[in-house]
Write an enzyme that holds these catalytic residues in place. Structure first.
Site, PDB file in Angstrom:
ATOM      1  N   ALA A  75       1.181  -1.243   0.051  1.00 51.47           N
ATOM      2  CA  ALA A  75       0.106  -0.074  -0.070  1.00 51.47           C
ATOM      3  C   ALA A  75       0.947   1.580  -0.152  1.00 51.47           C
ATOM      4  O   ALA A  75       2.167   1.273  -0.043  1.00 51.47           O
ATOM      5  CB  ALA A  75      -1.407   0.122   1.386  1.00 51.47           C
ATOM      6  N   GLN A  77       0.877   3.609   2.111  1.00 51.00           N
ATOM      7  CA  GLN A  77       2.052   4.219   3.238  1.00 51.00           C
ATOM      8  C   GLN A  77       2.614   2.944   3.708  1.00 51.00           C
ATOM      9  O   GLN A  77       2.854   1.939   5.201  1.00 51.00           O
ATOM     10  CB  GLN A  77       1.475   4.141   4.056  1.00 51.00           C
ATOM     11  N   SER A  78       3.053   1.937   3.358  1.00 48.91           N
ATOM     12  CA  SER A  78       3.423  -0.184   3.366  1.00 48.91           C
ATOM     13  C   SER A  78       4.599   0.649   3.929  1.00 48.91           C
ATOM     14  O   SER A  78       6.022   1.128   3.662  1.00 48.91           O
ATOM     15  CB  SER A  78       3.612  -0.411   2.565  1.00 48.91           C
ATOM     16  N   ASN A  79       4.633  -0.151   5.305  1.00 56.61           N
ATOM     17  CA  ASN A  79       5.754  -0.192   6.783  1.00 56.61           C
ATOM     18  C   ASN A  79       7.040  -0.572   5.825  1.00 56.61           C
ATOM     19  O   ASN A  79       7.953  -0.607   5.346  1.00 56.61           O
ATOM     20  CB  ASN A  79       5.433  -0.855   7.989  1.00 56.61           C
ATOM     21  N   CYS A  81       7.355  -1.536   2.432  1.00 59.13           N
ATOM     22  CA  CYS A  81       7.812  -1.198   1.275  1.00 59.13           C
ATOM     23  C   CYS A  81       9.303  -0.286   1.906  1.00 59.13           C
ATOM     24  O   CYS A  81       9.894  -0.388   1.214  1.00 59.13           O
ATOM     25  CB  CYS A  81       7.250  -0.853   0.399  1.00 59.13           C
TER      26      CYS A  81
END
Ligand SMILES: *Cc1c(COP(=O)(O)O)cnc(C)c1O
Length: 296
Positions: A75, A77-79, A81
């Site tokens: 997503a 705001q993926s942590n 990524c």
């Protein structure tokens, strides 16, 4: 442990062991049991978080395959990524991210950091994410690069090894103190699958209870099935004989009213409560922490 975890390739990225602390004020406020917190928010790399433990094994596998680029998806705001982009930078690898969601004109949070760590971002609708990641892999190969694909949340058998070893680390820190239950946020499954394998391999009796933070639109039991597949994959890598089924996984639902990544009232209450009792910041994407309930 009856496994060869020590022989598995691991590329050190995290500050370990993470501290194990007691939540005295929270426990008093709740009139509750003794509560311990394993500070996996403090894994060190690029603001920390749980994905760093998985990336130690995933990056080692990528390097063993002489990859030059990490590709992953998530997503906006993926942590996961953000931590993958930082891990790539730390290892001299390139990084390409397939993200879904809004691409605001003024990037904030993880989205800003992805770019700061030098990742190239591809925006796509949620339903096209997996197809787009395969397409990016093909394009990179065609351009003569050697990409390595990391699944959503780093949650496959290799990534889950990070949480098999987290259990060994926790057992050492507990010395002989008994823990009844471990609770944590469960989303792509590698954390839970790894801890269940680690607990089984070490004959560690605590109940491993994932708090589901995504809405399960399909039949709920599909998630437990996915957990068993990740766990079996991890067990194969470890060379242990144990095999897992959906029934080996405990998942608590009902806390995901607003859905993934949306800060609603329950999330605000959790963030405020831990901030005001312990001075600990919970993640706004997934406001949960690794807690261990102990009996003394
Ligand atoms: C990804 C993440 C989780 C969930 O871990 P999974 O292995 O994806 O289930 C929990 N908490 C935080 C802060 C995360 O970033």
């Amino acid at each position: 442990m009856s496994s060869n975890v020590a022989k598995l390739a691991r590329h050190r990225l995290a500050h370990l062991p993470t501290p194990l602390e007691e939540l005295k004020t929270l426990s008093a406020k709740l009139g509750g049991p003794r509560l311990l917190i394993k500070r996996d928010d403090q894994t060190g790399l690029a603001l920390g978080g749980n994905k760093v433990r998985k990336l130690e094994f995933l990056v080692a596998d990528a390097l063993a395959q002489t990859a030059d680029t990490l590709v992953t998806l998530g997503a906006a705001q993926s942590n996961h990524c953000r931590q993958t982009a930082a891990a790539a930078a730390a290892c001299g690898l390139q990084c390409e991210l397939i993200l879904n969601g809004e691409n605001p004109e003024m990037p904030q949070g993880n989205r800003l950091l992805d770019e700061l760590f030098g990742a190239k971002i591809h925006w796509i609708e949620h339903s096209q994410r997996a197809a787009k990641s395969r397409e990016v892999m093909e394009q990179l190969r065609a351009a003569g690069r050697k990409p390595y694909l990391i699944p959503l949340g780093g949650s496959n058998g290799v990534g889950a090894l990070g949480y098999v070893t987290a259990i060994t680390e926790l057992i050492e820190q507990l010395q002989n103190e008994r823990v009844n239950r471990i609770v944590f946020a469960s989303s792509s499954g590698g954390t839970q699958a790894g801890m269940v394998v680690g607990a089984r391999a070490n004959e560690f009796a605590a109940e491993v209870m994932g708090i589901r933070i995504d809405k399960d639109e399909r039949n709920a039991a599909v998630y437990e099935q996915e957990l068993s597949e990740i766990a079996n994959d991890a067990a194969t890598h470890l060379g242990i004989k144990e095999r897992f089924t959906a029934n080996d996984f405990k998942v608590m639902r009902g806390y995901a009213e607003t859905g993934y990544g949306v800060v609603g009232d329950l999330e605000r209450e959790a963030i405020r409560t831990l901030a005001q009792t312990e001075g600990i910041l919970l993640d706004p994407v997934i406001p949960a922490a690794l807690l261990a309930r102990c009996s003394i």
